[in-house]
Every structure is written in structure tokens, then in C-alpha cells.
Design a protein around this motif. Structure first.
Motif, PDB file in Angstrom:
ATOM      1  N   ASP A 200       0.823  -1.208   0.000  1.00 17.21           N
ATOM      2  CA  ASP A 200       0.000   0.000   0.000  1.00 17.21           C
ATOM      3  C   ASP A 200       0.861   1.264   0.000  1.00 17.21           C
ATOM      4  O   ASP A 200       0.534   2.252  -0.669  1.00 17.21           O
ATOM      5  CB  ASP A 200      -0.926   0.015   1.219  1.00 17.21           C
ATOM      6  N   ARG A 201       1.966   1.204   0.750  1.00 13.92           N
ATOM      7  CA  ARG A 201       2.875   2.362   0.797  1.00 13.92           C
ATOM      8  C   ARG A 201       3.477   2.627  -0.585  1.00 13.92           C
ATOM      9  O   ARG A 201       3.543   3.773  -1.037  1.00 13.92           O
ATOM     10  CB  ARG A 201       3.986   2.109   1.810  1.00 13.92           C
ATOM     11  N   LEU A 202       3.898   1.560  -1.246  1.00 11.87           N
ATOM     12  CA  LEU A 202       4.490   1.710  -2.572  1.00 11.87           C
ATOM     13  C   LEU A 202       3.469   2.246  -3.577  1.00 11.87           C
ATOM     14  O   LEU A 202       3.814   3.025  -4.480  1.00 11.87           O
ATOM     15  CB  LEU A 202       5.054   0.372  -3.056  1.00 11.87           C
ATOM     16  N   LEU A 203       2.221   1.833  -3.429  1.00  8.61           N
ATOM     17  CA  LEU A 203       1.162   2.335  -4.305  1.00  8.61           C
ATOM     18  C   LEU A 203       1.046   3.854  -4.167  1.00  8.61           C
ATOM     19  O   LEU A 203       0.961   4.583  -5.167  1.00  8.61           O
ATOM     20  CB  LEU A 203      -0.166   1.667  -3.954  1.00  8.61           C
ATOM     21  N   ASP A 204       1.071   4.344  -2.924  1.00 11.02           N
ATOM     22  CA  ASP A 204       0.994   5.784  -2.675  1.00 11.02           C
ATOM     23  C   ASP A 204       2.237   6.513  -3.191  1.00 11.02           C
ATOM     24  O   ASP A 204       2.135   7.612  -3.745  1.00 11.02           O
ATOM     25  CB  ASP A 204       0.818   6.058  -1.176  1.00 11.02           C
ATOM     26  N   VAL A 205       3.392   5.907  -3.012  1.00 10.67           N
ATOM     27  CA  VAL A 205       4.638   6.509  -3.508  1.00 10.67           C
ATOM     28  C   VAL A 205       4.577   6.670  -5.024  1.00 10.67           C
ATOM     29  O   VAL A 205       4.992   7.691  -5.579  1.00 10.67           O
ATOM     30  CB  VAL A 205       5.858   5.654  -3.104  1.00 10.67           C
ATOM     31  N   GLY A 206       4.046   5.652  -5.696  1.00  8.56           N
ATOM     32  CA  GLY A 206       3.911   5.723  -7.146  1.00  8.56           C
ATOM     33  C   GLY A 206       3.039   6.876  -7.587  1.00  8.56           C
ATOM     34  O   GLY A 206       3.349   7.567  -8.571  1.00  8.56           O
TER      35      GLY A 206
END
Length: 342
Positions: free
Chosen positions: A50-56
Motif C-alpha cells: 500500500d505504501r508503494l502504491l501511494d509513492v507511485g
């Protein structure tokens, strides 16, 4: 984990090569027999995905499209560890859109096909239709009208059956585009207006682009006044939603239509607005070109002071580009020189 080896198509190879340039991870297609139950273990893995999704999302917003693709594909790797196929499908859609922004149509198409595989497993008709519509759009752009027509027919039938308003509207618009490419503009108009009729209110920008398409078909039929009406609808929608991209497309189209009527005073107003819009968008090159057109218009009226002022603004805007050899700068310079000889 054991993975079944699969032969790769040419499209898959192309997508894999492009993926390597952005540091991407190849996402395997799901099998129909796969379980879709999310593994509740290891919450930390899901949180990292989920964190990586937001970073993207942040990277994409900052214009770092390649980095966003890489980040989202790593997120997919984490989602796979907890078997969250719905999240994988959602993230694949973001990856496909990002590839499209880069102009990597083959990779975007391959990613859309992967998403359809997950959508079939999940029995998610919404995701399947969205990606199918994207594939049809790509094939139309590539001139693959026969395959585009076949896929679009199935997509339109499924979206209508499932009462998918937005996907139905997109499929009807695509059907219109296919008819237009075949030169059947009357059929194209029929499909465009059917698309507009079912377009959800919340998706007004898509409706605006459909009006652009209907205006193009009307222009091909030499029905300039009706084209102006449809382009005007697109421009109104763009202004209501402050969508500068649609605003610029609609403005360019409506100017071209008025040149056919013609209505030079309306063209003057539209060119002035188009120049201002280009500056708001930070597009000095377009502003310079539009000001040169405006100068030409004033010159045709015999209004030399206004023509000189427009050409000078064209020169000033072009000078902002910092390229002394640019075409807009040279054209504005020559226009000023010609004016001095009058």
C-alpha cells in the motif's frame, strides 16, 4: 515457488524489454484455477504494498512516470505475496496508464491484457471492460480496425448487458471512431451521440472528447456550423471543469471551423483566448504561433498597428524559449520585417 514456464509472444517480449528499462517486474498471468482468497498473514507485506502504491502516485504527480511504473510493479510483487489479486488488477491499470503516458503502447497493451486475466479470475466485469476498451482504443490508433471492431463488439455487448454506463459510453465512442476511420461519418455521428446520451455526469471530460469526435465527423461532412456547435459544447465542458488540455483541443478545433464559415471577429476573440490559455499552460511556443496567426488576421483587415503588436508579442513569446534559431522566433521576425516594408 514453482512457476509453469510459458512461451512468450512478440508483444510480451517487447513489453518485457521496455520493462527492463524502467526496472520493472514481469507480472505473470493468473490461471483460472487460482484461489482468489487474500492471505491474511504478514500484515507488514500488505502495508508495504500500500505504501508503494501511494509513492507511485506521488512520483507520477511529480512527472516521474518511469519511477512510478517501477514502484507500482514492486507493489504488485508484494500484493502477490498476500494473493490480493484485486489490488494487483487495480495497480496494473495504473501501470498501463503510465506506460501510455510514456508513449509505450505495446507495454500498455500487454499490461491491459494481464489485467483482463486477473479480471476474469475475479469475475470483475468492470475491470475487464475498462481494459478491453483501452485495448480497442490502442488498436484503433494503430489502424487495426478489423480486430478493434471485433473486440469492441464483444465489449459493447457485455457493458450493455451489465448496465456499465461509462464503459458502454466508451465502447460506443470507439464504435464511432472505427466507423469514422472507415469513412462512414454518418454512422460515426450516430454512435457518438449515443455515447453522449449514456455518458455519466461524473465523467464529463470523456463526454467533451466525444463532442470533439462528433465535430470532426461533421467537419468531414462540410457541416461547419454543426461542428462549431459540438466543438463549443466540448469547450464549455472544459471551461466548467478547468481542464486545460481539453480546452486547448476544443479551441483549436473551433478556430479551424470558424475559418471555414468564416467569422473573422469570432476568430479574433478565440485566438486571443487561445494565446492566453497557452501562457497559463506554460506553452510559450504555442502562444507565439497563435499571436502570429492573430497578426495575419489583423493584416488581412488592413489594421497595421494591431498586426505589428501581435507580431511583436509573437516574437517576445518565442524569445522566451531561449532558442535563437527556433521556427516561431524566425517567423515572427520575418513578419515584423515584412510589415516594416509596407
Amino acid at each position: 515457488m514453482y512457476r509453469k514456464r510459458q512461451k512468450m509472444s512478440v508483444a510480451n517480449i517487447g513489453a518485457t524489454i521496455l520493462a527492463a528499462f524502467v526496472g520493472a517486474i514481469v507480472v505473470p498471468m493468473p490461471m483460472q484455477s487460482q484461489q482468489v482468497t487474500i492471505n491474511p498473514e504478514n500484515r507488514a507485506v500488505r502495508d508495504e504494498a500500500d505504501r508503494l502504491l501511494d509513492v507511485g502516485y506521488t512520483q507520477l504527480k511529480d512527472g516521474k512516470t518511469r519511477e512510478a511504473i517501477k514502484t507500482w510493479l514492486y507493489a504488485i510483487g508484494y500484493y502477490r505475496r498476500v494473493n490480493d489479486q484485486a489490488a494487483i488488477s487495480y495497480t496494473l491499470a495504473r501501470v498501463s496508464d503510465a506506460y501510455e503516458l510514456l508513449g509505450a503502447s505495446n507495454a500498455a497493451q500487454d499490461t491491459s491484457r494481464q489485467r483482463i486475466g486477473y479480471a476474469n479470475t475475479l469475475q470483475d466485469n468492470g475491470a475487464k471492460l475498462e481494459s478491453s476498451n483501452n485495448l480497442v482504443s490502442f488498436e484503433i490508433a494503430q489502424g487495426k480496425l478489423e480486430s478493434a471492431s471485433k473486440l469492441n463488439k464483444a465489449t459493447l455487448e457485455l457493458s450493455t448487458k451489465n448496465e456499465q454506463g461509462l464503459n458502454t459510453a466508451i465502447a460506443l465512442n470507439n464504435k464511432g471512431l472505427i466507423a469514422e476511420r472507415y469513412g462512414n461519418h454518418l454512422e460515426a455521428l450516430k454512435q457518438y451521440y449515443a455515447s453522449i446520451k449514456v455518458h455519466p455526469i461524473r465523467e464529463a471530460i470523456g463526454e467533451g472528447y466525444t463532442y470533439i469526435n462528433s465535430g470532426d465527423s461533421l467537419m468531414a461532412l462540410d457541416n461547419y456550423k454543426a461542428a462549431i456547435t459540438d466543438y463549443g459544447m466540448a469547450l464549455t465542458i472544459a471551461r466548467q471543469h478547468r481542464n486545460y488540455k481539453l480546452m486547448s483541443v476544443a479551441s483549436d478545433r473551433i478556430i479551424a471551423a470558424y475559418l471555414e464559415v468564416p467569422n473573422f471577429y469570432r476568430i479574433e476573440e478565440l485566438l486571443q483566448n487561445r494565446s492566453s490559455l497557452a501562457l497559463v499552460m506554460g506553452d510559450q511556443e504555442t502562444a507565439a504561433i497563435v499571436q502570429r496567426y492573430l497578426g495575419d488576421l489583423y493584416l488581412s483587415f488592413g489594421n497595421l498597428p494591431k498586426a505589428r503588436a501581435a507580431y511583436q508579442e509573437s516574437y517576445d513569446f518565442a524569445a522566451m524559449l531561449g532558442d535563437n534559431t527556433s521556427l516561431p522566433l524566425r517567423e515572427a521576425y520575418y513578419k515584423l520585417q515584412e510589415l516594416e516594408r509596407l
